[in-house]
Design a protein around this motif. Structure first.
Motif, PDB file in Angstrom:
ATOM      1  N   GLN A 267       0.808  -1.215   0.000  1.00 42.93           N
ATOM      2  CA  GLN A 267       0.000   0.000   0.000  1.00 42.93           C
ATOM      3  C   GLN A 267       0.846   1.272   0.000  1.00 42.93           C
ATOM      4  O   GLN A 267       0.433   2.294  -0.547  1.00 42.93           O
TER       5      GLN A 267
ATOM      6  N   CYS B 231     -12.410  -5.407  -0.975  1.00 44.01           N
ATOM      7  CA  CYS B 231     -10.988  -5.070  -1.046  1.00 44.01           C
ATOM      8  C   CYS B 231     -10.370  -5.269   0.335  1.00 44.01           C
ATOM      9  O   CYS B 231     -10.888  -4.746   1.335  1.00 44.01           O
TER      10      CYS B 231
ATOM     11  N   MET C   5      -6.930  -4.673   2.387  1.00 38.19           N
ATOM     12  CA  MET C   5      -5.648  -3.977   2.385  1.00 38.19           C
ATOM     13  C   MET C   5      -4.710  -4.627   3.401  1.00 38.19           C
ATOM     14  O   MET C   5      -5.080  -4.775   4.577  1.00 38.19           O
TER      15      MET C   5
ATOM     16  N   LYS D 187      -7.138   0.460  -3.665  1.00 40.80           N
ATOM     17  CA  LYS D 187      -8.435   0.425  -2.989  1.00 40.80           C
ATOM     18  C   LYS D 187      -9.524   1.120  -3.805  1.00 40.80           C
ATOM     19  O   LYS D 187     -10.717   0.922  -3.537  1.00 40.80           O
TER      20      LYS D 187
ATOM     21  N   GLN E 216     -14.696  -2.706   2.225  1.00 42.20           N
ATOM     22  CA  GLN E 216     -13.265  -2.435   2.401  1.00 42.20           C
ATOM     23  C   GLN E 216     -12.851  -2.769   3.839  1.00 42.20           C
ATOM     24  O   GLN E 216     -13.465  -2.275   4.791  1.00 42.20           O
TER      25      GLN E 216
ATOM     26  N   SER F 215     -12.533  -0.711  -5.413  1.00 40.91           N
ATOM     27  CA  SER F 215     -13.765  -1.005  -4.687  1.00 40.91           C
ATOM     28  C   SER F 215     -14.982  -0.416  -5.391  1.00 40.91           C
ATOM     29  O   SER F 215     -16.075  -0.992  -5.333  1.00 40.91           O
TER      30      SER F 215
END
Length: 647
Positions: free
Chosen positions: A279, A306, A308, A286, A333, A289
């Motif tokens: 990231q 998504c 992370m 992201k 997310q 999404s």
């Protein structure tokens, strides 16, 4: 002596005004008004006649030539001094009046004009007065001194002294009461990550895993350990010179994957999880999404998420994370940070603030607005003109200005606030660099950027072509990158990104537009990190707007009714949008979502975006079949979703 002004309508009296008249000798204040001193005290803002009546027009009040009696308004703290005159077209009938309506209305307009200087202030209209004292010859009136007396609950009281050229009062208006037109209730939300453990569940469907940005060896190992899943690997090549191009290439790959799933016409739930690695090097993954959200709206069998991942992780740990989140594919997310705690993205309502909304604009400022042919650009410029006299606003658009836009631009030719339109394709890096260079050469610097450019080309994902997808991405994605890079040496106060709620929630037929807006949202965070490391100047924030009532993009009234019934959402009125704009600027958040309408319904709607939905398989399978055969349009699909069959 009492009086009533009324009109008989259908046998009933409609009363317009009631009051009392007292005859007698009235004397003016001995000292009169010191006009020079009052001008010195009222220098916060000076509104020209053109600016005043343009502001009134923007609020829906159009004064004809007989009632344009304001020459200038000097605005101070809770007071204003207005230079007024009898319009030339009214002069031939001036002897017919003791109180000439053109002059009296100009004085009252001055009181309304005082309220225009407040950021985001709704329109205030006069509806009562305590007392009117006629002292001298009102045809000699040349100045109106307005003082704000009381204020509260949408009511403002003012006193107005109207005097001649020497400052001797000829008319006093005491307790003029103005009532503010209610400003539409806009609700602001901000993204908030909160720790959330996965609730135990025995449900787990097999699906697709997209491994995005992982080292090749890690990606291969994860794929080998998931023999029952369909794994897709999208490497990140670290092209920092072409951030936009890198993202578009990656997004197109994900688009093809999801389109393939849609074309397979699944009859059961298909989880699609995107694992986002590295990231820190690639913070834009992201944004995918937005595409997953849209895919779910178009075929609710597809549930996307998504995930992370923070730092390097062993493949076994990644598999555990996949397994845990597969049991509950909500919210869209999630992130694992630090000690590998699980965080979920929620949207929380921005709390009310007692802090007065501050302004972005400064006298002599130079501002660039993209999406120049759109209605929102006009609204923003009219707002800027209420607060500064001198400066420049450069509107840029891909095409030449429309006929209506050119006519509107012509109205600004005599203003000290210069409004210039120039054609510019923001997807052309070199053209954007030339544009910024020209602005700096002409005006010395650039103080603020509002990036509002964007296009839509609505088609279901199952039917959309990759070329159409990339064409919609370009103005938002390449545009924001090119503008940022070209302005990196400018002394910006702000870089504002006009995004859409589509980037947060997705939207049927707009997978590309949702992805593009989700990207620019993430770019706000990225650019602020550059500001923190002193590689850029000016605060960056992104606003996820709903549809504006006069913003250019329109919907049918049927769609609007559907919004209200299902979500409580309505199109945003311009004044509510301006107020929300200032609230976003005054808030500490880098991204804010704005909604308008029924507060309770909207808060429930936002909360429901985080829940996994159960759907009727047969119903949706029939719809997808009709879409694939071009038997169902986006509009018809939306109508069917209003009343899906039960049981």
């Amino acid at each position: 002596m009492a009086f009533t002004i009324y009109q008989p309508i259908d046998g009933e009296e409609t009363i317009y005004c009631e009051g009392e008249i007292t005859l007698g000798a009235f004397t003016q204040a001995a000292d009169g008004l010191d006009l020079s001193l009052l001008q010195e005290q009222c220098q916060q803002r000076v509104l020209t006649s053109e600016e005043c009546y343009q502001a009134f027009r923007s609020m829906g009040i159009v004064y004809g030539p007989y009632f344009q009696g304001i020459e200038k308004i000097y605005v101070g703290q809770r007071q204003a001094l207005a230079k007024i005159h009898l319009p030339v077209c009214s002069a031939d009938k001036q002897d017919a009046y003791t109180l000439h309506p053109s002059l009296l209305d100009a004085a009252i307009q001055s009181a309304v004009g005082l309220t225009l200087s407040d950021a985001g202030q709704g329109l205030a209209l006069p509806f009562a007065m305590d007392e009117l004292v006629l002292i001298g010859d009102c045809l000699k009136a040349e100045w109106a001194f307005v003082r704000q007396r009381d204020e509260g609950r949408g009511i403002t009281k003012m006193d107005i002294d109207i005097c001649d050229e020497q400052g001797d009062c000829v008319l006093l208006i005491k307790g003029l009461t103005l009532k503010s037109k209610p400003v539409q209730d806009a609700i602001l939300f901000y993204p908030h990550w909160e720790e959330k453990v996965v609730a135990p569940s025995f449900k787990e469907e097999k699906g697709h895993v997209i491994i995005y940005g992982a080292e090749p060896k890690i990606a291969q190992k994860i794929s080998e350990q998931l023999p029952d899943e369909v794994c897709h690997v999208i490497p990140y090549d670290g092209d920092h010179f072409d951030i936009a191009g890198q993202f578009v290439r990656d997004a197109v790959q994900v688009f093809h994957i999801i389109q393939g799933i849609l074309k397979a016409k699944p009859t059961h739930v298909v989880p699609v999880q995107i694992l986002l690695f590295n990231q820190s090097d690639n913070p834009f993954g992201k944004a995918l999404s937005g595409m997953l959200q849209t895919a779910h709206l178009e075929n609710p069998h597809i549930i996307g998420q998504c995930i992370m991942l923070d730092g390097d992780m062993e493949s076994d740990h990644v598999l555990t994370i996949l397994h845990d989140n597969r049991q509950v594919m909500a919210p869209p997310q999630v992130a694992y940070r630090g000690s590998q705690k699980r965080y979920a993205l929620r949207w929380k309502e921005v709390p009310p603030s007692e802090k007065k909304e501050s302004l972005l604009w400064k006298e002599g400022g130079v501002y660039l607005i993209t999406g120049g042919n759109g209605g929102i650009a006009k609204i923003i410029i009219q707002e800027i003109a209420l607060h500064i006299q001198r400066g420049a606003v450069i509107l840029v658009g891909r095409s030449q200005p429309t006929k209506d836009m050119q006519q509107w631009l012509n109205e600004w030719q005599q203003s000290e606030l210069k409004v210039i339109y120039r054609s510019l394709d923001v997807t052309d890096r070199q053209a954007v660099q030339r544009c910024i260079k020209d602005i700096k050469a002409t005006y010395g610097d650039l103080n603020g950027i509002i990036h509002g450019a964007g296009v839509t080309d609505d088609h279901f994902m199952i039917q959309k072509k990759a070329t159409e997808f990339t064409q919609v991405l370009a103005p938002k994605v390449a545009g924001v990158v090119h503008l940022d890079e070209a302005s990196q040496d400018c002394h910006l106060d702000f870089f504002v990104i006009f995004s859409s709620i589509t980037g947060v929630m997705g939207n049927i037929g707009q997978a590309d537009y949702a992805t593009a807006n989700a990207f620019v949202d993430q770019y706000a965070y990225y650019r602020n990190s550059l500001v923190k490391s002193q590689k850029r100047q000016g605060r960056t924030f992104s606003i996820n707007w709903p549809l504006w009532e006069d913003g250019g993009m329109q919907v049918t009234s049927q769609q609007q009714r559907q919004w209200m019934n299902d979500t409580g959402m309505v199109a945003l009125k311009p004044r509510a949008g301006i107020r929300a704009f200032y609230q976003a600027w005054a808030s500490p958040w880098q991204q804010v979502m704005v909604l308008a309408g029924d507060r309770d319904k909207l808060c429930r709607f936002v909360g429901e975006q985080e829940k996994e939905q159960e759907n009727d398989a047969t119903f949706y399978l029939t719809l997808i079949e009709q879409i694939a055969n071009n038997e169902l349009s986006e509009k018809e699909f939306m109508q069917l979703l209003q009343s899906p069959p039960s049981g």
